[in-house]
Scaffold this active site. Structure first.
Site: not given
Ligand SMILES: Cc1cc2nc3c(=O)[nH]c(=O)nc-3n(C[C@H](O)[C@H](O)[C@H](O)COP(=O)(O)OP(=O)(O)OC[C@H]3O[C@@H](n4cnc5c(N)ncnc54)[C@H](O)[C@@H]3O)c2cc1C
Length: 379
Positions: A279, A242
């Site tokens: 940037q 799970e």
């Protein structure tokens, strides 16, 4: 970095499942969000196409394929389609081991043909109002009376709770410590078994979540799943699968969000150039991209280990917390890069962001996962 987990068969499966979702899910997601649950015809159609219970034997309608890479492909495609997809996670990733490994031949004959036909939506009821992370504190009782178990108590936050045909419920049948809990299947319509209305959630709105109530609810002992008194032991065996399933969804969601965001920052112009020309944005994207690749490699390795039966509980717990923490971090950063558009419902990133928040809580809160890893490391 090219992933090496999948073969051409998995990729062919991916492409047919993607077409199925494009055709049968994508046009209806808004409607399912409004209804609080996917349409039942979608589930029967998924079953008719072999997407439910494919691990089961062909004699009961499965395909006899036991390879978690197929489950992972489905999860990745569900995430990319924009639907919550909890039905597949619950049916294929969570419930299958309970019915394949623990159910008796008679139970399998009773339930599996309906499961693979999409006529048996299932739920797993462990959490209670007073017991979530501390499952040992569950109080819903199962008391033996002749050839029946009499159930009293309640469960909460149960996925598919309002719509399931069969709930597999963890009940207390003994002392808190020791062999004290048992899984038992309760069919919809059993007297004394009631469901609350679907709970109102901040995300995963196309999936119902509900309370389950049991008042002198009698089920035959033949509905007990696995060994009486060994409920926790069975859960411990099944929880790594799970948790890995949630981890697969986590990293897939992060990767998909980044891909949507890359398109956006390359197109969106600010200060005379695309955002991607800044940037600081390229550094932001670089961090997300690299983190996703690192964690994807770990998850892929966990999938291989699950397939070979060697995945440890602590490695699965590590995968769960790391991938879902990454998911949340990446989704929040991606939404930020969409600016105000990211806050608008018609942008997929908005739904992905709110659907993601629960991932760090259910399946075992991430703090509990870290505790599990920490205990294994210092042992
Ligand atoms: C949408 C949704 C679907 C769900 N589906 C299911 C389902 O299908 N079946 C089911 O059985 N349950 C289901 N759950 C329940 C879920 O598994 C629990 O909510 C979860 O295990 C946490 O339990 P709790 O909510 O009681 O929180 P608590 O146990 O009260 O914990 C609250 C918080 O305390 C912190 N904490 C807890 N223990 C520790 C610890 N040991 N160390 C450090 N910090 C800790 C964590 O931050 C945790 O989030 C679902 C929940 C939601 C919201």
């Amino acid at each position: 970095m090219k992933r090496t987990l999948y073969t051409s068969e998995h990729e062919a499966f991916r492409s047919s499942f993607r077409s199925f979702l494009d055709r049968e899910a994508a046009p209806h997601i808004d409607q399912w969000e409004a209804a609080g649950t996917p349409d039942r015809t979608f589930i029967t159609s998924a079953a008719a196409n072999g997407y439910l219970g494919f691990e089961f034997d062909p004699a009961v309608g499965g395909l006899g394929i036991e390879d978690f890479r197929y489950n992972a492909v489905m999860t990745e495609e569900v995430v990319a389609s924009g639907m919550a997809g909890d039905t597949f996670t619950m049916q294929n990733d969570i419930i299958v081991p309970y019915l394949r490994e623990l159910a008796t031949a008679e139970q399998q004959e009773r339930w599996l043909p309906r499961f693979t036909a999409g006529d048996l939506v299932t739920a797993l009821g462990m959490t209670e109002p007073g017991a979530g992370s501390d499952l040992a504190a569950i109080r819903t009782s199962g008391v033996r009376d002749g050839d029946e178990l009499v159930i009293n108590g309640s469960k909460t936050f149960i996925t598919s709770g309002a719509t399931c045909d069969l709930a597999i419920v963890l009940v207390r049948t003994g002392e808190r410590d020791g062999r004290g809990t048992t899984f038992v299947a309760v069919e919809a319509g059993t007297p004394g078994f009631d469901r609350g209305r679907p709970m109102r959630k901040i995300g995963r709105k196309a999936q119902d979540t509900a309370e389950l109530f049991f008042q002198d609810c009698r089920v035959p002992l033949s509905n007990i799943i696995g060994d009486p008194g060994r409920g926790f032991g069975h859960a411990v065996v099944n929880l790594p699968r799970e948790r890995l399933s949630l981890a697969v969804a986590g990293v897939a969601s992060a990767a998909h969000a980044l891909s949507l965001t890359l398109t956006h920052v390359k197109e969106r112009v600010a200060f005379g150039a695309p955002l991607a020309a800044l940037q600081s944005i390229r550094m932001n994207v670089a961090e997300m991209h690299t983190d996703i690749q690192i964690i994807q490699s770990y998850i892929d390795r966990c999938i291989t280990e699950l397939n070979s039966g060697t995945l440890s509980a602590d490695d699965a717990a590590g995968a769960k917390y790391k991938a879902t923490d990454l998911q949340w971090d990446v989704l929040d950063r991606c939404l930020q890069l969409f600016g105000g558009y990211g806050y608008m419902e018609e942008y997929p990133i908005a739904r992905m962001w709110r659907d993601a928040r629960i991932q760090r809580i259910y399946g075992g809160a991430n703090e509990v996962m870290k505790d599990l890893v920490g205990r294994a490391v210092v042992a």
